[in-house]
Design a protein around this motif. Structure first.
Motif, mmCIF file in Angstrom:
data_model
loop_
_atom_site.group_PDB
_atom_site.id
_atom_site.type_symbol
_atom_site.label_atom_id
_atom_site.label_comp_id
_atom_site.label_asym_id
_atom_site.label_seq_id
_atom_site.Cartn_x
_atom_site.Cartn_y
_atom_site.Cartn_z
ATOM 1 N N PRO A 108 0.906 -1.308 0.004
ATOM 2 C CA PRO A 108 -0.118 -0.037 0.081
ATOM 3 C C PRO A 108 0.914 1.162 0.220
ATOM 4 C CG PRO A 108 -0.832 -1.557 1.661
ATOM 5 C CD PRO A 108 0.465 -2.242 1.227
ATOM 6 N N LEU A 109 1.979 1.380 0.761
ATOM 7 C CA LEU A 109 2.724 2.455 0.853
ATOM 8 C C LEU A 109 3.236 2.969 -0.734
ATOM 9 C CD1 LEU A 109 3.929 4.852 2.257
ATOM 10 C CD2 LEU A 109 5.918 3.510 3.046
ATOM 11 N N PRO A 110 4.056 1.973 -1.466
ATOM 12 C CA PRO A 110 4.480 2.564 -2.670
ATOM 13 C C PRO A 110 3.149 2.982 -3.589
ATOM 14 C CG PRO A 110 5.402 0.610 -2.200
ATOM 15 C CD PRO A 110 4.602 0.767 -1.224
ATOM 16 N N GLN A 111 2.220 2.392 -3.406
ATOM 17 C CA GLN A 111 0.949 2.627 -4.225
ATOM 18 C C GLN A 111 0.587 4.202 -3.900
ATOM 19 O OE1 GLN A 111 -2.029 -0.287 -3.767
ATOM 20 N NE2 GLN A 111 -1.174 -1.654 -5.056
ATOM 21 N N ALA A 112 0.473 4.595 -2.546
ATOM 22 C CA ALA A 112 -0.002 5.776 -2.213
ATOM 23 C C ALA A 112 1.004 6.821 -2.589
ATOM 24 C CB ALA A 112 0.100 5.797 -0.607
ATOM 25 N N LEU A 113 2.295 6.542 -2.482
ATOM 26 C CA LEU A 113 3.290 7.519 -2.741
ATOM 27 C C LEU A 113 3.136 7.818 -4.368
ATOM 28 C CD1 LEU A 113 6.427 6.007 -0.830
ATOM 29 C CD2 LEU A 113 5.038 8.400 -0.549
ATOM 30 N N GLN A 114 2.941 6.650 -5.171
ATOM 31 C CA GLN A 114 2.650 6.951 -6.655
ATOM 32 C C GLN A 114 1.381 7.936 -6.902
ATOM 33 O OE1 GLN A 114 2.833 3.295 -9.066
ATOM 34 N NE2 GLN A 114 0.983 4.016 -10.058
ATOM 35 N N SER A 115 0.520 7.482 -5.918
ATOM 36 C CA SER A 115 -0.714 8.149 -6.349
ATOM 37 C C SER A 115 -0.595 9.867 -6.061
ATOM 38 C CB SER A 115 -2.083 7.721 -5.400
ATOM 39 O OG SER A 115 -2.199 6.617 -5.745
ATOM 40 N N LEU A 116 0.061 9.980 -4.849
ATOM 41 C CA LEU A 116 0.651 11.220 -4.495
ATOM 42 C C LEU A 116 1.395 12.131 -5.674
ATOM 43 C CD1 LEU A 116 0.793 13.692 -2.468
ATOM 44 C CD2 LEU A 116 2.659 12.420 -1.432
ATOM 45 N N ALA A 117 2.233 11.366 -6.166
ATOM 46 C CA ALA A 117 3.126 12.033 -7.383
ATOM 47 C C ALA A 117 2.324 12.409 -8.431
ATOM 48 C CB ALA A 117 4.415 11.011 -7.766
ATOM 49 N N GLN A 118 1.444 11.427 -8.886
ATOM 50 C CA GLN A 118 0.520 11.780 -10.014
ATOM 51 C C GLN A 118 -0.281 12.984 -9.508
ATOM 52 O OE1 GLN A 118 0.612 10.369 -12.941
ATOM 53 N NE2 GLN A 118 1.897 8.648 -12.863
ATOM 54 N N GLY A 119 -0.776 12.979 -8.452
ATOM 55 C CA GLY A 119 -1.648 14.011 -7.995
ATOM 56 C C GLY A 119 -1.066 15.084 -7.954
ATOM 57 N N LEU A 120 0.373 15.500 -7.495
ATOM 58 C CA LEU A 120 0.908 16.516 -7.495
ATOM 59 C C LEU A 120 1.385 17.153 -9.020
ATOM 60 C CD1 LEU A 120 3.487 15.921 -4.718
ATOM 61 C CD2 LEU A 120 1.424 17.418 -4.794
ATOM 62 N N TRP A 121 1.611 15.907 -9.994
ATOM 63 C CA TRP A 121 1.885 16.235 -11.193
ATOM 64 C C TRP A 121 0.704 16.896 -12.025
ATOM 65 C CZ3 TRP A 121 6.311 16.214 -13.980
ATOM 66 C CH2 TRP A 121 6.317 15.982 -15.429
#
Length: 529
Positions: free
Chosen positions: A265-278
């Motif tokens: 779950p943590l890498p998935q959340a970090l990936q979602s955050l990166a995409q959201g910031l993008w």
């Protein structure tokens, strides 16, 4: 036969030789892991069949750590728990603490450091783990204290120094160029992991100083061969999103991370955050940030602050607690990496009293003024001068009260006399806590309770209010059969034996926190005996 059995039979030299062999294998495995040679360390550990239970447990913990380094945190957590159930040593508790979510791991690490009587290197390793854990919980001041302790006890360890430098960059006072000057030896280190961390920190420091570093970004991404673990992506997006030369490279890295998504779950959340910031501030950012926030809240507070701040800006709302407190702890150069420029200031001044004392939206106040403000907020119906003086001073002092009220008015607060009432609208964390308890919103109350009300105050009225709030919260938590609220409260009231004993009673046997909770109960029983 293990070394202890040999020793009891009088076979001293055989016992000593066996213990030395086991220590040598473990030292070699640790060195290989530090150099990034995970497969070699794993092969060595798998071929090693120690006879002693301590060595068996520590071998299992190291095998779990090797699995984590290969991208398998679930196996790390499972084997670290199994190792701690065989025997609790500083090393097995170290790995148990790091493998668990930070709020759970903190307990195991504190218990390990408390009972650690080994050499400074062992204590330094546990202090480093506590620094990492406190940082993941968003407690940067505590994290920096433990990181500095680790560096003092083991100055030759590069990861300890890098953690200290990162925390100094986020919440310290040292000039950023001075921190940069510490990096060249670490950038040339033999271990790839150290070089990567030093590169990442170089990017952070240069970004905080507004410097362009696309060549450093390229070097960093070239070294990271695991796009399925995007731990650095959110920060890199913030640093390079608006730099045309870096956007193609970063966009490619985001696509690669999405293609190799991890089940954790943590890498998935970090990936979602990166995409959201993008995508921020476009509308498609909102669902990505909302999806990332629940996991980040429990696993990585720094990135949870980024997600919460950008969500608040999209909604045109002030940043909620506890993120407001985290942002306040950052140095000014770091704040821009967490808070978007669109984030509005809080509409109403906010008084923090639980675990600390600070009023946002007004100039800094003296401790006595904060006490007076808290008492006025706690009694919206008003207080007579005599009652207010009794609540504020151990020996009532009407003249000092008049002077303090005058100072408060000079700071811009409207206070009406007869009875004394505060007319300036102010929000306060202890008032929100009272409201949450009144309406049985226990999760909200636990989130708000960061520690005792104005913990340094000795004003009679504050002490009375402090004890009343704590007792209300304790009773609400003890009425719940679920151990999770109880566990969260023990982190805020760590010396309450009743809470710890109730937690031990309610935790099921397979729960990985039981060994550390049991150790904590023993410690408090011995302390109060």
């Amino acid at each position: 036969m293990d070394a202890l059995a040999l020793y009891t039979q009088g076979r001293y030299w055989e016992a000593l030789l066996l213990a030395q062999q086991q220590a040598r294998v473990q030292a070699v495995a640790l060195s290989l892991l530090a150099l990034g040679q995970v497969a070699e360390a794993q092969a060595l550990l798998e071929s090693w069949q120690p006879q002693e239970s301590v060595a068996q447990a520590e071998r299992l913990a190291l095998l779990g750590f090797a699995a984590f380094r290969k991208g398998d945190p679930a196996t790390y957590r499972r084997w670290a728990l199994a190792a701690a159930q065989i025997v609790q040593t500083p090393l097995t508790l170290y790995h148990l603490g790091l493998s668990l979510p930070p709020a759970d791991g903190l307990l195991a690490l504190q218990a390990a450091l408390d009972r650690c009587e080994g050499p400074p290197e062992e204590q330094a390793r546990l202090a480093y783990a506590l620094a990492r854990t406190y940082r993941r919980l968003g407690c940067l001041t505590e994290a920096l204290s433990y990181a500095s302790r680790a560096v003092l006890q083991a100055p030759e360890q590069p990861h300890y120094r890098l953690e200290e430098l990162t925390l100094l960059a986020l919440a310290g006072e040292e000039p950023l160029p001075a921190l940069e000057r510490s990096l060249p030896p670490l950038l040339a280190h033999a271990a790839p992991g150290v070089r990567y961390y030093a590169l990442w920190l170089s990017l952070l420091l240069q970004g905080m100083q507004g410097q362009e570093s696309p060549e450093l970004l390229e070097a960093l991404l070239r070294q990271n061969s695991s796009p399925h673990q995007p731990y650095d992506l959110p920060l890199l997006v913030l640093l390079f999103k608006h730099r045309p030369s870096a956007r193609p490279l970063l966009s490619r890295w985001l696509r690669a991370a999405a293609a190799g998504s991890s089940p954790d779950p943590l890498p998935q959340a970090l990936q979602s955050l990166a995409q959201g910031l993008w995508h921020y501030p476009r509308p498609e950012a909102r669902p990505l940030l909302e999806a990332a926030l629940p996991t980040l809240q429990t696993e990585w507070a720094e990135e949870a602050l980024r997600a919460a701040a950008h969500l608040a800006a999209l909604e045109g709302a002030p940043l909620p607690e506890p993120y407001r407190r985290m942002a306040q702890a950052l140095r000014p150069e770091a704040r821009a990496l967490f808070l978007p420029p669109e984030l509005p200031p809080p509409a109403t001044p906010y008084l923090r009293t639980l675990g600390a004392a600070h009023l946002e939206g007004f100039p800094a106040l003296r401790p006595r003024s904060l006490e007076l403000l808290t008492l006025l907020l706690a009694h919206p119906e008003g207080l007579s001068g005599e009652a207010l003086a009794r609540a504020l001073y151990p020996a009532p002092n009407p003249q000092a009260l008049k002077s303090e009220l005058c100072r408060l008015r000079q700071q811009g607060f409207e206070v009406q006399p007869r009875p004394y009432r505060l007319c300036t609208p102010i929000e306060a964390d202890f008032l929100k806590l009272q409201e949450a308890l009144q309406h049985h919103r226990l999760a909200e109350a636990l989130s708000l309770y960061q520690g005792p009300l104005l913990p340094r105050s000795q004003a009679p009225g504050i002490e009375l209010l402090r004890n009343h709030l704590e007792e209300q919260l304790r009773e609400a938590v003890l009425r719940q059969p679920d151990p999770e609220p109880l566990y969260r409260l023990t982190q805020r009231i760590p010396d309450d034996l009743v809470l710890w004993e109730a937690l031990l009673e309610r935790l099921p046997e397979p729960d990985p926190r039981r060994p550390a909770v049991r150790a904590w109960v023993r410690r408090l029983n011995a302390q109060y005996r």
